[in-house]
Write an enzyme that holds these catalytic residues in place. Structure first.
Site, PDB file in Angstrom:
ATOM      1  N   GLU A  45      16.310   8.685  -5.610  1.00 25.48           N
ATOM      2  CA  GLU A  45      16.175   7.291  -6.308  1.00 25.48           C
ATOM      3  C   GLU A  45      16.860   6.170  -5.582  1.00 25.48           C
ATOM      4  O   GLU A  45      18.200   6.468  -5.217  1.00 25.48           O
ATOM      5  CB  GLU A  45      16.534   7.536  -7.711  1.00 25.48           C
ATOM      6  CG  GLU A  45      16.290   6.173  -8.530  1.00 25.48           C
ATOM      7  CD  GLU A  45      16.969   6.160  -9.796  1.00 25.48           C
ATOM      8  OE1 GLU A  45      16.549   5.577 -10.703  1.00 25.48           O
ATOM      9  OE2 GLU A  45      17.914   7.201 -10.420  1.00 25.48           O
ATOM     10  N   LYS A 113       9.325   2.886 -11.944  1.00 22.57           N
ATOM     11  CA  LYS A 113       9.903   3.681 -13.067  1.00 22.57           C
ATOM     12  C   LYS A 113       9.632   3.059 -14.378  1.00 22.57           C
ATOM     13  O   LYS A 113       9.594   1.854 -14.714  1.00 22.57           O
ATOM     14  CB  LYS A 113      11.546   3.691 -12.827  1.00 22.57           C
ATOM     15  CG  LYS A 113      12.444   4.371 -13.684  1.00 22.57           C
ATOM     16  CD  LYS A 113      13.735   4.339 -13.022  1.00 22.57           C
ATOM     17  CE  LYS A 113      14.891   5.152 -14.088  1.00 22.57           C
ATOM     18  NZ  LYS A 113      16.232   5.057 -13.439  1.00 22.57           N
ATOM     19  N   CYS A 149      13.886   9.806 -12.242  1.00 18.42           N
ATOM     20  CA  CYS A 149      15.292  10.034 -12.885  1.00 18.42           C
ATOM     21  C   CYS A 149      15.101   9.892 -14.544  1.00 18.42           C
ATOM     22  O   CYS A 149      14.612  11.088 -15.033  1.00 18.42           O
ATOM     23  CB  CYS A 149      16.340   9.015 -12.391  1.00 18.42           C
ATOM     24  SG  CYS A 149      18.035   9.458 -13.001  1.00 18.42           S
ATOM     25  N   MET A 295      55.610   6.909  -5.765  1.00 15.43           N
ATOM     26  CA  MET A 295      55.987   8.262  -5.982  1.00 15.43           C
ATOM     27  C   MET A 295      57.197   8.258  -6.901  1.00 15.43           C
ATOM     28  O   MET A 295      57.996   7.864  -6.533  1.00 15.43           O
ATOM     29  CB  MET A 295      56.140   9.001  -4.704  1.00 15.43           C
ATOM     30  CG  MET A 295      56.081  10.441  -4.589  1.00 15.43           C
ATOM     31  SD  MET A 295      54.355  11.042  -4.855  1.00 15.43           S
ATOM     32  CE  MET A 295      54.743  12.678  -4.174  1.00 15.43           C
TER      33      MET A 295
END
Length: 556
Positions: A45, A113, A149, A295
């Site tokens: 798609e 669609k 879809c 971190m």
């Protein structure tokens, strides 16, 4: 009339806006199809534009260019298999999500669609016009119906195609991943096979685009002898593949010849792969080569550093420790241990001087007040400033490290630890963060670029989480224990449960109310006290956070 037919499936990864690149992928797949003697190449798609295009498809010039590229593809690929490719189609003032059929050097038809999704991730009713119910198209004597879809998730389109002569169903998709999505798709597609009595081929895109990830996992079903459906083809998730699928005509019509049946990993591996591929593709499609992250010595940043190392290689990961006097020696040691195990760079930037300077600058305004979260958040925001400076200076994408539990209830600092360009663990509740680290320590796959083994130090997994913004701080000073918090959040957000439902499950009413208030804010209390009918908690959350576009993101 031939009794065999070969379809080449292109389970491929397009890039939104890259018309030349996507067309090149289509040509390469077509050349493979021609070499294999295929009759038809199918691509997913909206393949030529990439998916989802969002408002880009509303730019008339872009849509015209996309249509021109498809027409050029038809001319370039005249001598060989026909092509089915997803792309936009503009006709007058209408714009459609279309599946273009190319054969003999020209566009022979387009399927438009019909069912336009407008919930969760999608807003296609705003972008596209609804196409009419379509019949099948003919390729080499076989009549193919292609519900696009969402069209295949409901009976109407497939039934119309079957009633108007379709002999097989080929479904092009841009279907995003969430945990156990394949089972959900399979249930809907089995229903279409049972209703129509036709074989069905489900073709899905792969790859990340912004915050969405398409997992492929394409498959094929034949009508079953007992009235059900038999799966006869299953492609691996997340991998680009060009696969040739044969069909044979027999007494009962066309059937897919059984083909490859790739292994489907468990949900822990698929979730981890989704996070890794999502980051890798976001960086590739955005032009970033390296990342930087704060971190802390805690579990969230350790997991993000691990995902980044697996996505782009540890040599491209910069970890930065930004300690204050509240940072324990254990956290400093754990951060260094985690970076060393990964092979990532670790830098240290002290924040006390900058924090004190900000404190001095504000002292005349803060005089007479007691220290509170204001001062704690100054530390977090200074870390964000410094990390963004490193990101800007060296062109490294700043990753944020907040898990879904903490972000949902506001246990995160805007412009601080929420500053950055991408968060790989934004859809992981804290309890799943712990388990994901354990899974990664025990597992390594070929697609991981980081080292094998125990890359997240065990002591990081076992120690109590802490923001370390004041002496002896622990997360559970401010939040319910994570197993309780996550269960309540999952009930409120994913399952749309009410307070009484969660109390019936054994959770204390006051704890649920507290989490509701953290999740929805003081507005929720006022809403609950107001007269009139009630909407669901999820609807309230959507209206509050997305007042203009009502969207809800499917979660991992």
């Amino acid at each position: 009339m031939a009794d065999t037919f070969r379809i080449t499936l292109g389970q491929l990864n397009p890039t939104v806006g890259d018309l030349p690149g996507n067309a090149a992928k289509a040509r390469s797949a077509w050349e493979q199809a021609r070499a294999a003697g295929a009759d038809f190449l199918a691509l997913p798609e909206m393949f030529i534009t990439g998916y989802q295009t969002q408002d880009l498809v509303l730019k008339a010039a872009f849509t015209r260019d996309a249509m021109t590229v498809i027409e050029e593809l038809a001319r370039d690929c005249a001598d060989g298999p026909a092509i089915g490719i997803g792309g936009p189609y503009a006709e007058g003032r209408k714009l459609y999500n279309a599946f273009w059929i190319l054969q003999g050097g020209k566009v022979v038809t387009r399927v438009l669609k019909h069912d336009l999704p407008h919930k969760q991730l999608f807003d296609e009713l705003r972008l596209f016009d609804q196409g009419p119910l379509s019949g099948p198209y003919d390729i080499g004597g076989i009549r193919i119906g292609s519900p696009i879809c969402e069209d295949a998730w409901w009976p109407e389109v497939a039934e119309t195609m079957a009633e108007s002569g379709a002999e097989i169903l080929l479904v092009p998709n841009g279907s995003p991943y969430h945990r156990n999505k394949l089972d959900l798709r399979m249930g809907h597609m089995v229903a279409r096979v049972v209703e129509t009595g036709l074989p069905l081929i489900y073709l899905n895109s792969v790859g990340g685009q912004d915050d969405q990830l398409y997992d492929g996992a394409s498959f094929a079903l034949n009508p079953g002898a007992a009235g059900g459906a038999d799966k006869v083809l299953q492609l691996a998730p997340f991998d680009e593949q060009v696969v040739h699928v044969d069909l044979q005509r027999g007494p009962e019509g066309w059937r897919v010849v059984p083909g490859q049946m790739d292994h489907q990993p468990d949900e822990w591996e698929q979730d981890y792969r989704a996070m890794t591929e999502g980051l890798r593709d976001y960086m590739r499609k955005s032009g970033f080569k390296k990342v930087v992250l704060g971190m802390s010595g805690g579990i969230d940043s350790a997991l993000v550093a691990t995902i980044a190392s697996d996505a782009i290689g540890p040599e491209n990961v910069r970890c930065v420790m930004l300690p204050s006097e509240y940072t324990s020696q254990a956290s400093l040691d754990d951060a260094a241990d985690a970076a060393t195990r990964l092979g990532a760079r670790l830098d240290t930037v002290q924040i006390e001087g900058a924090r004190d300077a900000v404190g001095d600058a504000l002292a005349h305004l803060m005089e007479g007040t007691k220290p509170d979260t204001t001062e704690e958040n100054i530390q977090s925001r200074l870390r964000g400033v410094m990390l963004m400076a490193i990101s800007n200076k060296f062109g490294e994408l700043l990753l944020t490290t907040g898990n879904k539990s903490e972000v949902a209830v506001g246990y995160a600092t805007i412009y601080g630890d929420m500053a950055g360009g991408y968060n790989p663990i934004k859809d992981l509740y804290k309890t799943r963060v712990f388990q994901t680290c354990r899974w990664r320590n025990e597992n390594h796959r070929d697609w991981m670029m980081g080292p094998a083994g125990e890359v997240v130090p065990p002591q990081i997994i076992s120690k109590p989480p802490s923001a370390e913004l004041r002496p002896d701080q622990k997360d559970e000073d401010s939040l319910p224990p994570y197993p309780v918090l996550d269960a309540i959040l999952e009930g409120l957000v994913e399952k749309d449960l009410a307070l009484k439902d969660l109390v019936a499950q054994g959770y204390e009413a006051e704890t649920v109310k507290r989490v509701e208030t953290l999740l929805y804010g003081s507005e929720w209390k006022r809403y609950q006290a107001a007269p009139g009918p009630r909407i669901s908690t999820k609807a309230f959350w959507l209206d509050r956070r997305y007042p203009l576009v009502n969207r809800w993101r499917d979660t991992l």
